[in-house]
Design an enzyme around this catalytic site. Structure first.
Site, PDB file in Angstrom:
ATOM      1  CD  GLU A 128      67.753  27.466  59.795  1.00 46.37           C
ATOM      2  OE1 GLU A 128      68.428  26.467  60.107  1.00 46.37           O
ATOM      3  OE2 GLU A 128      68.112  28.628  59.969  1.00 46.37           O
ATOM      4  CB  CYS A 141      67.952  18.276  56.557  1.00 47.92           C
ATOM      5  SG  CYS A 141      67.925  18.415  58.350  1.00 47.92           S
ATOM      6  CB  CYS A 148      63.791  20.698  70.572  1.00 47.63           C
ATOM      7  SG  CYS A 148      63.966  18.913  70.837  1.00 47.63           S
ATOM      8  CB  CYS A 152      70.691  17.782  73.570  1.00 51.44           C
ATOM      9  SG  CYS A 152      69.506  16.438  73.406  1.00 51.44           S
ATOM     10  CB  CYS A 155      71.341  20.548  70.544  1.00 55.71           C
ATOM     11  SG  CYS A 155      70.096  20.921  69.297  1.00 55.71           S
ATOM     12  N   GLY A 223      63.733  19.909  66.239  1.00 55.83           N
ATOM     13  CA  GLY A 223      62.719  19.155  66.967  1.00 55.83           C
ATOM     14  C   GLY A 223      63.024  17.684  67.161  1.00 55.83           C
ATOM     15  CD  GLU A 224      63.213  13.009  69.575  1.00 54.36           C
ATOM     16  OE1 GLU A 224      64.435  13.142  69.576  1.00 54.36           O
ATOM     17  OE2 GLU A 224      62.643  12.085  68.936  1.00 54.36           O
ATOM     18  CB  SER A 255      67.744  11.761  63.662  1.00 55.80           C
ATOM     19  OG  SER A 255      68.625  11.920  64.753  1.00 55.80           O
ATOM     20  CB  SER A 277      71.098  11.687  69.048  1.00 56.33           C
ATOM     21  OG  SER A 277      70.601  12.195  67.833  1.00 56.33           O
ATOM     22  CG  LEU A 278      75.118   6.095  71.678  1.00 56.75           C
ATOM     23  CD1 LEU A 278      73.886   5.475  72.303  1.00 56.75           C
ATOM     24  CD2 LEU A 278      76.002   5.005  71.081  1.00 56.75           C
ATOM     25  CG  HIS A 279      75.263  12.595  70.886  1.00 49.60           C
ATOM     26  ND1 HIS A 279      75.758  12.550  69.604  1.00 49.60           N
ATOM     27  CD2 HIS A 279      74.021  13.145  70.776  1.00 49.60           C
ATOM     28  CE1 HIS A 279      74.864  13.064  68.766  1.00 49.60           C
ATOM     29  NE2 HIS A 279      73.799  13.417  69.454  1.00 49.60           N
ATOM     30  CG  ASN A 354      78.308  23.675  63.169  1.00 47.44           C
ATOM     31  OD1 ASN A 354      79.337  24.345  63.076  1.00 47.44           O
ATOM     32  ND2 ASN A 354      77.302  23.801  62.335  1.00 47.44           N
ATOM     33  CB  CYS A 397      71.210  20.061  59.776  1.00 43.94           C
ATOM     34  SG  CYS A 397      69.737  19.077  59.659  1.00 43.94           S
TER      35      CYS A 397
END
Ligand code: SAH
Ligand code: SF4
Length: 422
Positions: A128, A141, A148, A152, A155, A223-224, A255, A277-279, A354, A397
């Site tokens: 997407e 985006c 990926c 995670c 995700c 993806g990473e 990111s 992406s710390l989280h 989300n 996203c």
């Protein structure tokens, strides 16, 4: 001794999954020039008999047609001879990634489901690409992989297999395609469109000139990106080329979930803005949410951020933090977060979680997000929660997954988070 070491290892690797691509990209017999770098274009021209001494000029001309004018067919390239146009058309196309579906929502957000060729030819894959218009910018985006490498736990993409890496052409091609669909090319009778920096400096309504619709790019789709380094570097190189698509590197954000060895490389070789992406604020929790943390723990990740080339108060790193109810959203977590990143020129982007079918987390309550963001704000970081009503929250996203349903209100809100990066 050695026994203990070998026994300890599987426990870690069983929980930590770094997937391998299932497929490779197979180029069609007649490839598209869209997304080609200058070097690749020159090489391709050489391959069809353009003498070396002419290649530079021809590349320059084709570059303009491809990336300033958005030519969709070789006949438009009127600065090239008829013969060269015919030869080009014999060997190449100007095809964009295929659009399997396009959704346009009331607020102007657009989502394209792109169909990319599979190794077997008859099994295409889908990724997407999303466009989010806002008053002062339009953010695209884009994706870097089908699926990926990583897993995670919050995700949706992480639950998918890693099918393959996107090519540099497919990465730049997403920007080309968005410009097509938005009619965002420089027309023959146009003054050159102002580039994104000029746009920022002059403000919105400057002199009635037409503004770029795609002014920012965030690599926050599927993806990473730092596990597909070369293609991301080359693709973004095309996107940032000042004589072509012309997006300033300050308006491109990559990111990463924290592929530490490639962070400094990204700064040196790509030079775009960094989002991480710390989280979580402890290794214990981050190991669970972002299993890559087992390989590159917080102290190494933060060090890489602190040393990100080109970092300054004007070029800050964005820390993304997904708000998971009862997991990482306590006020003690908020205080630990600001302590953890102290001294790093940074922004914090709180992302409401989300949910997706089968996800094991819930989004934090709105009141809790507000309290959390207040602590962040009081510590001197711009508060990501922007409206008092709190409905205009912005999320990321990263939950993109190829399912073609209507854009829900929640998803729309979620998608708007990317616009928070600068
Ligand atoms: N792989 C990269 C870039 C894509 S994800 C990365 O992880 O940074 C873009 C952002 O969306 C990341 O911060 C990611 O952690 C976040 N994200 C993923 N799934 C999400 C979900 N379900 N809800 C909210 N944010 C999510
Ligand atoms: Fe991959 Fe990013 Fe999702 Fe993690 S959050 S699984 S790195 S897309």
């Amino acid at each position: 001794m050695s026994n203990a070491a070998t026994e300890a290892e599987p426990a870690v690797s069983a929980a930590f999954v770094e997937k391998r691509p299932l497929e490779r990209y197979v180029a069609p017999a007649k490839p598209s020039l869209v997304g080609y770098s200058r070097a690749r274009l020159a090489e391709s021209l050489g391959g069809i008999g353009v003498p070396e001494r002419q290649q530079r000029m021809r590349v320059q001309q084709i570059w303009h047609w491809l990336y300033v004018r958005g030519a969709q067919n070789f006949d438009e390239m009127t600065t090239l001879s008829k013969e060269l146009r015919a030869t080009l058309a014999q060997h190449f196309t100007l095809a964009r990634p295929d659009i399997a579906a396009e959704q346009i929502s009331v607020d102007g957000t657009r989502k394209w489901l792109l169909r990319l060729p599979g190794e077997a030819g008859d099994r295409p894959h889908e990724v997407e690409c999303v466009y989010i218009p806002e008053a002062d910018r339009g953010t695209l985006c884009i994706s870097s992989q089908v699926g990926c490498t990583l897993t995670c736990t919050f995700c949706h993409t992480g639950t998918q297999r890693l099918v393959r890496n996107l090519t540099a052409e497919e990465i730049a091609g997403q920007v080309v395609l968005a410009r097509d669909r938005l009619n965002d090319w420089t027309r023959a009778d146009d003054e050159p469109l102002r580039n994104s920096d000029a746009q920022a400096a002059e403000g919105d309504a400057a002199k009635g000139e037409r503004r770029r619709l795609v002014s920012n790019v965030v690599m926050m789709g599927m993806g990473e990106p730092l596990y597909n380094f070369d293609a991301v570097r080359d693709g973004l190189g095309v996107v940032a080329d000042g004589e072509g698509l012309s997006l300033s590197k300050r308006r491109i954000t990559l990111s990463t979930s924290g592929v530490v060895p490639n962070i400094a490389r990204a700064g040196h070789e790509i030079g775009v803005m960094l989002a991480v992406s710390l989280h979580a604020v402890t290794d214990e929790l981050r190991n669970e949410l972002v299993p890559l943390n087992r390989k590159y723990p917080l102290v190494e990740l933060l060090d890489a951020c602190r040393n990100y080339p080109g970092l300054s108060n004007a070029r800050r790193v964005t820390f993304e933090y997904v708000m998971l109810k009862g997991i990482n959203d306590s006020l003690a977590d908020a205080r630990a977060l600001v302590r953890l990143i102290k001294g790093i020129p940074a922004k914090i982007n709180l992302i409401p979680f989300n949910p997706w079918p089968g996800s094991r987390y819930e989004c934090s309550d709105w009141a809790q997000i507000e309290k959390f963001s207040e602590i962040v704000f009081d510590a001197g970081y711009a508060s990501p929660v922007r409206t008092p009503r709190g409905r205009d929250i912005l999320a990321a996203c990263g939950q993109l997954k190829s399912a073609s349903e209507k854009l829900s209100a929640r998803e729309r809100l979620a998608l708007r988070a990317m616009a928070m990066t600068d």
